[in-house]
Design an enzyme around this catalytic site. Structure first.
Site, short mmCIF file in Angstrom:
data_model
loop_
_atom_site.label_atom_id
_atom_site.label_comp_id
_atom_site.label_asym_id
_atom_site.label_seq_id
_atom_site.Cartn_x
_atom_site.Cartn_y
_atom_site.Cartn_z
N GLY A 14 -4.94 24.30 -43.71
CA GLY A 14 -5.23 25.53 -44.50
C GLY A 14 -3.73 26.25 -44.75
CB SER A 15 -0.29 25.77 -44.60
OG SER A 15 0.08 24.91 -45.58
NE ARG A 68 -18.98 10.93 -53.35
CZ ARG A 68 -17.87 10.87 -52.46
NH1 ARG A 68 -17.52 12.31 -52.22
NH2 ARG A 68 -17.50 10.09 -51.93
CG MET A 93 -8.92 16.13 -47.01
SD MET A 93 -7.79 15.81 -47.97
CE MET A 93 -7.23 13.87 -48.09
NE ARG A 94 -16.92 14.45 -48.56
CZ ARG A 94 -17.02 13.27 -47.99
NH1 ARG A 94 -16.34 12.80 -47.15
NH2 ARG A 94 -18.21 12.41 -48.42
CG ASN A 110 -6.35 19.62 -56.01
OD1 ASN A 110 -6.35 20.04 -54.84
ND2 ASN A 110 -5.74 18.35 -56.27
CG HIS A 112 -1.33 15.53 -55.46
ND1 HIS A 112 -2.12 14.88 -54.64
CD2 HIS A 112 -0.21 14.77 -55.95
CE1 HIS A 112 -1.52 13.84 -54.58
NE2 HIS A 112 -0.35 13.73 -55.45
CG ASP A 148 -4.55 13.83 -56.49
OD1 ASP A 148 -5.13 14.95 -56.37
OD2 ASP A 148 -4.38 12.85 -55.74
C1 GRF Z 1 -1.21 19.94 -49.20
O1 GRF Z 1 0.11 19.22 -48.94
C2 GRF Z 1 -2.02 19.82 -50.46
O2 GRF Z 1 -0.99 19.77 -51.79
C3 GRF Z 1 -2.59 18.60 -50.42
O3 GRF Z 1 -3.22 18.61 -49.09
C4 GRF Z 1 -1.99 19.44 -48.31
C5 GRF Z 1 -2.96 20.59 -47.54
O4 GRF Z 1 -2.29 21.40 -46.73
N1 GRF Z 1 -3.70 18.70 -51.26
P1 GRF Z 1 -2.65 22.84 -45.90
O5 GRF Z 1 -4.10 22.39 -45.45
O6 GRF Z 1 -3.03 23.59 -47.15
O7 GRF Z 1 -1.77 23.15 -45.23
#
Ligand code: GRF
Length: 217
Positions: A14-15, A68, A93-94, A110, A112, A148
């Site tokens: 969650g950064s 789902r 991650m879903r 999103n 990526h 993506d």
């Molecule tokens: C990040 O690199 C984001 O781009 C990718 O997953 C990672 C998640 O990192 N989709 P965080 O949980 O936000 O620290």
């Protein structure tokens, strides 16, 4: 100014979520973090969200097996109950069904960690290193049913150094992610993005290259 109520969806650290929360704490930011949702009960990001005083919800996908649509119905219920206007995926991650994505079309972002359309999917940094590219970066895009992919709102670039490991490149890109995600969300919350032919046009861009972030050399 009516601030748009956003939900941030996470599965882990969650950064990026934290960067969005911090940006939205500014009174002049056009969005407020109304909710953080995780599909993983012990996601570290939930702790930092709660520490920041943000409402959180856990919807464990395992409760729904392969269904789902049932998972998404539960998610939609929480989003509706919190009057959410925009969704930011941040390490969520879903995969979603096309129906859920279409419901949130133009209202779900999103991030990526590659310069899409290069290196979608898993291990983008490993893909970049194996390809030998000299520049990598991060992309904020609207979510479409394809993973993506989707109209690109903003990209940031960093150099790939000789001898970089995937972790070293990931760390460099992550700093950039924390910079561009709040900027991209701001554009969306201010209704400044038009989508034409699958591409984003930014209304009132201060400079032609406002959507490109490259740290000064
Ligand atoms: C990040 O690199 C984001 O781009 C990718 O997953 C990672 C998640 O990192 N989709 P965080 O949980 O936000 O620290």
């Amino acid at each position: 100014m009516i601030r748009k109520r956003i939900a941030i969806l996470i599965s882990g650290r969650g950064s990026n979520m934290a960067a969005l929360i911090e940006a939205a704490e500014r009174p002049d930011y056009p969005a407020e973090t109304a909710l953080v949702v995780s599909n993983v009960a012990d996601a570290a990001g939930l702790v930092s969200a709660r520490d920041a005083g943000i409402a959180t919800a856990v919807i464990d996908h395992r409760r729904f097996g392969k269904d789902r649509a049932a998972f998404e119905a539960a998610l939609q219920g929480v989003l509706d109950a919190n009057a959410i206007a925009l969704i930011c995926l941040a390490g969520f991650m879903r995969l979603f069904t096309a129906a859920f994505v279409q419901h949130w079309q133009g209202r779900m972002l999103n991030i990526h960690p590659s310069l899409l359309p290069s290196f979608p999917g898993l291990d983008p940094h490993g893909q970049a290193l194996r390809a030998g590219v000299k520049i990598s970066g991060a992309t904020v895009h609207f979510v479409i049913p394809e993973t993506d992919a989707g109209p690109i709102v903003m990209q940031g670039a960093v150099a790939v150094h000789d001898g970089d490991t995937a972790d070293e490149l990931a760390a460099r890109v992550l700093g950039l992610e924390h910079h561009i995600y709040p900027l991209a969300l701001k554009l969306l919350a201010e209704d400044r993005i038009r989508i034409a032919d699958g591409r984003c046009l930014i209304d009132g861009a201060a400079a032609p290259d406002e959507a490109l972030v490259v740290p000064k050399l």
